[in-house]
Design a protein around this motif. Structure first.
Motif, PDB file in Angstrom:
ATOM      1  N   TYR A  54       0.809  -1.213   0.000  1.00 54.13           N
ATOM      2  CA  TYR A  54       0.000   0.000   0.000  1.00 54.13           C
ATOM      3  C   TYR A  54       0.849   1.272   0.000  1.00 54.13           C
ATOM      4  O   TYR A  54       0.296   2.374   0.090  1.00 54.13           O
ATOM      5  CB  TYR A  54      -0.938  -0.001   1.202  1.00 54.13           C
ATOM      6  N   SER A  58      -2.037   6.164  -1.650  1.00 57.26           N
ATOM      7  CA  SER A  58      -2.905   7.310  -1.372  1.00 57.26           C
ATOM      8  C   SER A  58      -2.614   8.493  -2.287  1.00 57.26           C
ATOM      9  O   SER A  58      -3.393   9.452  -2.335  1.00 57.26           O
ATOM     10  CB  SER A  58      -2.754   7.744   0.090  1.00 57.26           C
ATOM     11  N   GLU A  93     -12.564  -8.436   6.129  1.00 55.88           N
ATOM     12  CA  GLU A  93     -13.127  -7.818   4.929  1.00 55.88           C
ATOM     13  C   GLU A  93     -13.278  -6.315   5.122  1.00 55.88           C
ATOM     14  O   GLU A  93     -13.038  -5.537   4.192  1.00 55.88           O
ATOM     15  CB  GLU A  93     -14.483  -8.437   4.601  1.00 55.88           C
ATOM     16  N   ARG A  94     -13.666  -5.907   6.314  1.00 56.07           N
ATOM     17  CA  ARG A  94     -13.834  -4.478   6.593  1.00 56.07           C
ATOM     18  C   ARG A  94     -12.532  -3.719   6.388  1.00 56.07           C
ATOM     19  O   ARG A  94     -12.514  -2.630   5.813  1.00 56.07           O
ATOM     20  CB  ARG A  94     -14.338  -4.276   8.025  1.00 56.07           C
ATOM     21  N   LEU A  95     -11.428  -4.307   6.844  1.00 58.30           N
ATOM     22  CA  LEU A  95     -10.130  -3.661   6.688  1.00 58.30           C
ATOM     23  C   LEU A  95      -9.755  -3.550   5.215  1.00 58.30           C
ATOM     24  O   LEU A  95      -9.269  -2.497   4.757  1.00 58.30           O
ATOM     25  CB  LEU A  95      -9.054  -4.444   7.435  1.00 58.30           C
ATOM     26  N   ILE A  97     -11.718  -3.475   2.587  1.00 54.75           N
ATOM     27  CA  ILE A  97     -12.578  -2.474   1.950  1.00 54.75           C
ATOM     28  C   ILE A  97     -12.111  -1.066   2.302  1.00 54.75           C
ATOM     29  O   ILE A  97     -12.032  -0.178   1.441  1.00 54.75           O
ATOM     30  CB  ILE A  97     -14.043  -2.687   2.368  1.00 54.75           C
ATOM     31  N   LYS A  98     -11.765  -0.845   3.566  1.00 51.16           N
ATOM     32  CA  LYS A  98     -11.320   0.476   4.016  1.00 51.16           C
ATOM     33  C   LYS A  98     -10.027   0.907   3.333  1.00 51.16           C
ATOM     34  O   LYS A  98      -9.850   2.081   2.999  1.00 51.16           O
ATOM     35  CB  LYS A  98     -11.138   0.454   5.537  1.00 51.16           C
ATOM     36  N   LYS A  99      -9.127  -0.046   3.101  1.00 52.09           N
ATOM     37  CA  LYS A  99      -7.824   0.289   2.520  1.00 52.09           C
ATOM     38  C   LYS A  99      -7.882   0.439   0.998  1.00 52.09           C
ATOM     39  O   LYS A  99      -6.885   0.821   0.373  1.00 52.09           O
ATOM     40  CB  LYS A  99      -6.789  -0.777   2.902  1.00 52.09           C
ATOM     41  N   ASN A 100      -9.033   0.122   0.402  1.00 52.94           N
ATOM     42  CA  ASN A 100      -9.193   0.226  -1.053  1.00 52.94           C
ATOM     43  C   ASN A 100     -10.444   1.037  -1.376  1.00 52.94           C
ATOM     44  O   ASN A 100     -11.419   0.504  -1.924  1.00 52.94           O
ATOM     45  CB  ASN A 100      -9.266  -1.170  -1.672  1.00 52.94           C
ATOM     46  N   PRO A 101     -10.443   2.328  -1.072  1.00 54.85           N
ATOM     47  CA  PRO A 101     -11.668   3.137  -1.189  1.00 54.85           C
ATOM     48  C   PRO A 101     -12.169   3.331  -2.612  1.00 54.85           C
ATOM     49  O   PRO A 101     -13.350   3.648  -2.801  1.00 54.85           O
ATOM     50  CB  PRO A 101     -11.242   4.483  -0.566  1.00 54.85           C
ATOM     51  N   TYR A 138      -6.450  -8.830   0.005  1.00 51.71           N
ATOM     52  CA  TYR A 138      -5.690  -7.795   0.706  1.00 51.71           C
ATOM     53  C   TYR A 138      -4.503  -7.331  -0.131  1.00 51.71           C
ATOM     54  O   TYR A 138      -4.194  -6.128  -0.170  1.00 51.71           O
ATOM     55  CB  TYR A 138      -5.195  -8.334   2.055  1.00 51.71           C
TER      56      TYR A 138
END
Length: 303
Positions: A54, A58, A93-95, A97-101, A138
Motif C-alpha cells: 500500500y 494514497s 473484509e472491513r479492513l 474495503i477500508k484500505k481500497n476506497p 488484501y
C-alpha cells in the motif's frame, strides 16, 4: 558535434531506429513485448529489501475534471518492486474495503486520476477457501492499482457433488467476464498465490498466452498440453508466495505447488469452451469481487 558526424549513414541509421522504438512505445502505450522483456532482464531486484504493497497508494486521488483526464503514465510513478508479503494475520473484509476506497461493487476499479491503458479481468476458481481469499484480496487489489490498471476480480465458485474442476470453472469465468467488458486481458489466478513484485505486469502478451508465475512449479495447464507456445515472465519478476494452512505459512517452501484437485492432463480436451456445460446459480456483486456460483455437474474423481 561536427556536421559530418550528424550526416554519417551509421549515425542516421541509429537515430532512425531509436525514434522508431520511441514512437512504438508511445503508440502502444507501453513497451513492446520484446523491449519490455529486455527491460525486465536488466532490472536489478533485491528481495531482501521489500516494501508495503500500500506504499504511496494514497497519492492516487480523484481527478478534479474527469472529462479532461489524461492517460495514465506508461511507467507507474509508485512502482517499488519487491513487496512485503506475510500471512501471519488474517485481514478482515472491513479492513480490506477500508484500505481500497476506490474499488467499486463487484471488485471493479478504474484509476481515479487517469485513463487506464489496459483492462484486465482476474479470474479465480474457488471452493471454500476463505482464509486464502482474504489474504489474496488484501494484496491483489493494491498490487493491481499500483500498475494503474482498469480491472475487475471474478470469483467462480463451484457447488454440487463433483470434484473440484479448476479448468472448467475458469472457462466459466472467461465466458461470464466477457459479458461485462471487452477485456484486453483475462488472467487465470490461483486463490492461494500472491505476487511478490509490482513490476510483474498483469497485462497480456500480444500474440501468445503468458505464464505469470514463472519462478515456481505450476499445474500442467491446457495451453501447455495442447502444444501451444507460451511466454514466460522473467523469473526475477514472476515470484509468488504460496499460502498453505496445512503447514506453517511463513516456513513453507515458496516454490512448492499443492497437488491438483482435478486431473487436468486427462480431461483438458473435454473442458474447453466449445464443450462447456454448466448451470449458473447466482451472480452477485460483493464489495471486493463479483461472485459467480455455478454447478458444473458431476465430475468423477481420477486416480
Amino acid at each position: 558535434m561536427s556536421l559530418s558526424r550528424v550526416e554519417s549513414p551509421c549515425f542516421l541509421c541509429f537515430l532512425f531506429v531509436f525514434q522508431a522504438i520511441f514512437i512504438l512505445i508511445l503508440y502502444r502505450g507501453a513497451p513492446s513485448n520484446v523491449f519490455r522483456g529486455f527491460l525486465d532482464s536488466k532490472r536489478v531486484l533485491d528481495y531482501s529489501k521489500t516494501h508495503d504493497v500500500y506504499t504511496n497508494l494514497s497519492l492516487f486521488t480523484q481527478a478534479p475534471n474527469e472529462e479532461t483526464m489524461p492517460y495514465c503514465s506508461v511507467h507507474s510513478p509508485i512502482f517499488v518492486g519487491p513487496l512485503t508479503i506475510t500471512f501471519r494475520v488474517l485481514p478482515s473484509e472491513r479492513l480490506i474495503i477500508k484500505k481500497n476506497p476506490f474499488v467499486q461493487a463487484g471488485g471493479r476499479y478504474r484509476p481515479p486520476h487517469c485513463l487506464a491503458r489496459y483492462k484486465s479481468a482476474i479470474l479465480v476458481a474457488y471452493s471454500n477457501q476463505e482464509q486464502y481469499l482474504r489474504h489474496l484480496l488484501y494484496y491483489i487489489h493494491p498490487f493491481l492499482q499500483r500498475q494503474q490498471l482498469s480491472y475487475s476480480i471474478y470469483l467462480i465458485q463451484q457447488v454440487g457433488n463433483g470434484t473440484f474442476n479448476r479448468a472448467k470453472l475458469l472457462n466459466v469465468g472467461v465466458r461470464e467476464a466477457l459479458k461485462d467488458e471487452d477485456w484486453d486481458c483475462l488472467l487465470l489466478h490461483d486463490v492461494n498465490l500472491v505476487p511478490e513484485n509490482d513490476y510483474n505486469l498483469y497485462v497480456c502478451d500480444e500474440y501468445y498466452p503468458k505464464h505469470m508465475a514463472s519462478a515456481m512449479d505450476k499445474f500442467h495447464y491446457r495451453i501447455q498440453l495442447a502444444g501451444m507456445k507460451i511466454v514466460r515472465t522473467s523469473p526475477q519478476l514472476g515470484r509468488y508466495k504460496v499460502m498453505d494452512y496445512n503447514e506453517q505459512a511463513e516456513t513453507q517452501d515458496p516454490w512448492r505447488r499443492p497437488a491438483p484437485h482435478h486431473n487436468t492432463r486427462k480431461t483438458w480436451k473435454d473442458d474447453g469452451m466449445n464443450s462447456l456445460e454448466f448451470k449458473l446459480l447466482s451472480r452477485r456483486k460483493h464489495p471486493l469481487y463479483t461472485n459467480i456460483t455455478v454447478d458444473i455437474g458431476y465430475v468423477p474423481p481420477f486416480s
